[in-house]
Scaffold this motif. Structure first.
Motif, mmCIF file in Angstrom:
data_model
loop_
_atom_site.group_PDB
_atom_site.id
_atom_site.type_symbol
_atom_site.label_atom_id
_atom_site.label_comp_id
_atom_site.label_asym_id
_atom_site.label_seq_id
_atom_site.Cartn_x
_atom_site.Cartn_y
_atom_site.Cartn_z
ATOM 1 N N LEU A 78 -54.322 -27.929 -96.995
ATOM 2 C CA LEU A 78 -53.091 -27.667 -96.329
ATOM 3 C C LEU A 78 -51.955 -28.427 -96.868
ATOM 4 C CD1 LEU A 78 -54.339 -27.618 -92.551
ATOM 5 C CD2 LEU A 78 -54.417 -25.705 -94.052
ATOM 6 N N VAL A 79 -50.963 -27.908 -96.842
ATOM 7 C CA VAL A 79 -49.752 -28.730 -97.482
ATOM 8 C C VAL A 79 -48.653 -28.907 -96.335
ATOM 9 C CG1 VAL A 79 -47.705 -28.625 -99.139
ATOM 10 C CG2 VAL A 79 -50.051 -27.874 -99.895
ATOM 11 N N GLY A 80 -48.409 -30.165 -96.266
ATOM 12 C CA GLY A 80 -47.276 -30.438 -95.164
ATOM 13 C C GLY A 80 -46.066 -31.310 -95.863
ATOM 14 N N ASP A 81 -45.047 -31.483 -94.717
ATOM 15 C CA ASP A 81 -43.966 -32.397 -95.214
ATOM 16 C C ASP A 81 -44.162 -33.426 -93.993
ATOM 17 O OD1 ASP A 81 -42.194 -31.265 -97.020
ATOM 18 O OD2 ASP A 81 -42.243 -29.439 -95.748
ATOM 19 N N LEU A 82 -44.143 -34.788 -94.380
ATOM 20 C CA LEU A 82 -44.318 -35.929 -93.427
ATOM 21 C C LEU A 82 -42.850 -36.461 -93.397
ATOM 22 C CD1 LEU A 82 -46.365 -37.553 -92.140
ATOM 23 C CD2 LEU A 82 -46.119 -39.025 -94.089
ATOM 24 N N TYR A 83 -42.561 -36.458 -92.197
ATOM 25 C CA TYR A 83 -41.096 -37.198 -91.841
ATOM 26 C C TYR A 83 -41.633 -38.553 -90.796
ATOM 27 C CZ TYR A 83 -39.655 -32.440 -92.826
ATOM 28 O OH TYR A 83 -39.204 -31.060 -93.167
ATOM 29 N N SER A 84 -40.515 -39.681 -91.326
ATOM 30 C CA SER A 84 -40.746 -40.841 -90.655
ATOM 31 C C SER A 84 -39.596 -41.630 -90.455
ATOM 32 C CB SER A 84 -41.750 -41.678 -91.307
ATOM 33 O OG SER A 84 -41.425 -41.818 -92.714
ATOM 34 N N GLU A 91 -44.483 -50.473 -89.066
ATOM 35 C CA GLU A 91 -45.250 -50.194 -87.860
ATOM 36 C C GLU A 91 -46.054 -49.206 -87.631
ATOM 37 O OE1 GLU A 91 -41.895 -50.229 -84.567
ATOM 38 O OE2 GLU A 91 -40.384 -50.455 -86.359
ATOM 39 N N ARG A 92 -46.901 -49.334 -86.694
ATOM 40 C CA ARG A 92 -47.726 -48.068 -86.251
ATOM 41 C C ARG A 92 -47.226 -47.348 -85.247
ATOM 42 N NH1 ARG A 92 -52.596 -47.405 -88.326
ATOM 43 N NH2 ARG A 92 -53.597 -49.246 -89.709
ATOM 44 N N GLY A 121 -37.927 -41.368 -83.696
ATOM 45 C CA GLY A 121 -38.894 -42.372 -83.549
ATOM 46 C C GLY A 121 -40.148 -42.259 -83.716
ATOM 47 N N PHE A 122 -40.576 -41.093 -84.216
ATOM 48 C CA PHE A 122 -41.832 -40.437 -84.424
ATOM 49 C C PHE A 122 -42.211 -40.317 -85.816
ATOM 50 C CE2 PHE A 122 -40.596 -39.143 -80.261
ATOM 51 C CZ PHE A 122 -41.795 -39.561 -79.210
ATOM 52 N N VAL A 123 -43.577 -40.397 -86.223
ATOM 53 C CA VAL A 123 -43.996 -39.877 -87.545
ATOM 54 C C VAL A 123 -44.291 -38.538 -87.210
ATOM 55 C CG1 VAL A 123 -45.801 -40.164 -89.275
ATOM 56 C CG2 VAL A 123 -44.778 -42.234 -88.226
ATOM 57 N N LEU A 159 -52.991 -37.376 -90.075
ATOM 58 C CA LEU A 159 -52.071 -38.445 -89.226
ATOM 59 C C LEU A 159 -52.953 -39.900 -88.942
ATOM 60 C CD1 LEU A 159 -49.950 -36.369 -87.153
ATOM 61 C CD2 LEU A 159 -49.172 -37.472 -89.074
ATOM 62 N N GLY A 160 -53.785 -39.701 -88.252
ATOM 63 C CA GLY A 160 -54.827 -40.592 -87.711
ATOM 64 C C GLY A 160 -55.308 -41.684 -88.751
ATOM 65 N N LEU A 161 -55.228 -41.406 -90.193
ATOM 66 C CA LEU A 161 -55.456 -42.001 -91.161
ATOM 67 C C LEU A 161 -54.405 -42.545 -91.763
ATOM 68 C CD1 LEU A 161 -58.464 -39.998 -92.838
ATOM 69 C CD2 LEU A 161 -58.717 -41.856 -91.361
ATOM 70 N N HIS A 162 -53.172 -42.341 -91.531
ATOM 71 C CA HIS A 162 -52.058 -42.930 -92.022
ATOM 72 C C HIS A 162 -51.584 -44.226 -91.452
ATOM 73 C CE1 HIS A 162 -47.969 -42.901 -93.570
ATOM 74 N NE2 HIS A 162 -48.219 -42.080 -94.333
ATOM 75 N N ALA A 163 -51.142 -44.884 -92.552
ATOM 76 C CA ALA A 163 -51.242 -46.450 -92.338
ATOM 77 C C ALA A 163 -50.077 -46.668 -91.125
ATOM 78 C CB ALA A 163 -50.728 -47.326 -93.451
ATOM 79 N N SER A 164 -49.069 -45.778 -91.077
ATOM 80 C CA SER A 164 -47.896 -46.016 -90.307
ATOM 81 C C SER A 164 -48.088 -45.226 -89.000
ATOM 82 C CB SER A 164 -46.510 -45.327 -91.005
ATOM 83 O OG SER A 164 -46.071 -45.779 -92.184
ATOM 84 N N VAL A 165 -49.329 -44.697 -88.585
ATOM 85 C CA VAL A 165 -49.467 -43.929 -87.339
ATOM 86 C C VAL A 165 -50.640 -44.908 -86.587
ATOM 87 C CG1 VAL A 165 -50.447 -41.891 -86.419
ATOM 88 C CG2 VAL A 165 -48.980 -41.965 -88.494
#
Length: 365
Positions: A78-84, A91-92, A121-123, A159-165
């Protein structure tokens, strides 16, 4: 919303039987004649991830954007766009996965929702479901109640494995047909802490029972017989047939179909990779939806909260009202005055982003 061909002279508010059968796709009597050729190259698997900004909405320079990829449980990429939010990478943060509408890509409505929630304010992660857009899977433009529900859970994995989440603070948003998928995912995946559906379509209900549940047992049987015949055609040809091109207006269509055309087939929302912007679903896409209701266990989302958002004047409003009736507390149904189904795709002055922000801040943080 399905993009199967719709042609009718019915000018009344209701949808005629002929329109109904064509709209849900499963009742097209000329199924064996559907074209299996002519799909542009951009509809085929193998395209690389784009690097330029090719969205239908402007880029917000205060939000960081990154192209990402990840696999679901079936091995589909799956391909996605991550916004933060900028300046908060140490921060997590709470996170939200977003997908939909049915037949759209992440460069359209889901990306708009994701970028807007990142501003707040959300990833966020807007992703193309399996078999569509930049995500992998063959044949192209196929949908599945099981695989597309799994796609949401795969997005939660990422998302759960991402360092910012903070993996204990993940919610999801499903738009249109992916509203039903999101509710299905939330019922089965207890890691999802809160779910929002916007202008929700229960694709399994519409395919199997028609708009406003108008399909009779005889008609359903006829649909399944035609789909079985299409399987013979596909097996003999060795290639999967696709239905008619999406939203080719011939005159006399119901207003909601004109509204879909006004989004997908005009500069307002057109995107070259979207199934509804000039391609078509596989002719047998309705099959699994006919027999696998998405919202059977909607009450099991509880005690996690559900927010259903729908337009007052949307032809699909009854789908969210039924979902709300069958869901368990805590739940909320928010009706947007005067809004149609497609208004909630991209009209930022109508989409209740303030409400979604407060909902997730309350239930994720």
């Amino acid at each position: 919303m399905s993009n199967f061909d719709i042609k009718t002279n019915d000018q009344q508010a209701g949808v005629s039987r002929r329109t109904l059968l064509q709209t849900v796709g499963a009742g097209v009597l000329a199924m064996s004649a559907l074209s299996i050729s002519g799909l542009p190259a951009t509809a085929q698997e193998g395209s690389t991830m784009t690097t330029e900004w090719d969205k239908t909405f402007p880029k917000n320079e205060s939000v960081d954007h990154q192209k990402v990829s990840f696999k679901n449980r079936y091995g589909i990429t799956l391909v996605g766009d991550l916004y933060s939010p900028q300046g908060r990478s140490d921060e997590r943060l709470p996170a939200i996965a977003v997908s939909g509408p049915f037949g759209a890509v992440k460069e359209q409505s889901s990306g708009l929702y994701a970028q807007t929630m990142a501003e707040r304010g959300f990833v966020t992660l807007a992703f193309d479901p399996s078999y569509t857009g930049e995500s992998s899977g063959e044949p192209r433009n196929l949908a599945s109640p099981e695989i597309n529900t799994e796609d949401f859970s795969a997005a939660v994995d990422f998302l759960g494995l991402h360092a910012s989440v903070d993996r204990e603070q993940i919610g999801i948003i499903g738009i249109c047909g992916w509203g039903g998928m999101a509710l299905s995912a939330a019922a089965i995946d207890k890691r999802i802490k809160a779910v929002v559906s916007s202008t929700m379509y229960d694709i399994s209900r519409v395919f199997s029972r028609g708009y406003n549940d108008s399909v009779t047992l005889e008609q359903r049987t006829q649909m399944l017989e035609q789909l079985g015949q299409q399987r013979w055609t596909d097996a003999e040809a060795g290639v999967t047939a696709h239905g008619p091109l999406s939203f080719e207006l011939q005159g006399g269509e119901p207003q909601f179909v004109i509204d879909y055309h006004g989004y997908y087939r005009t500069p307002r929302g057109y995107h070259e990779r979207a199934a509804n912007s000039g391609y078509s679903w596989t002719a047998t896409t309705p099959l699994s939806f006919m027999n696998l209701p998405l919202l059977t266990y909607i009450a099991e989302i509880s005690p996690r909260p559900t927010l259903l958002i729908h337009g007052e004047n949307a032809h699909s409003r009854y789908l969210s009202e039924t979902a709300y009736a069958n869901a368990a507390e805590p739940k909320e149904l928010m009706i947007i005055p005067g809004a149609t189904h497609t208004d909630l795709y991209d009209k930022v002055d109508i989409i209740p982003f303030d409400k979604m922000q407060s909902f997730f801040e309350q239930h994720l943080v």
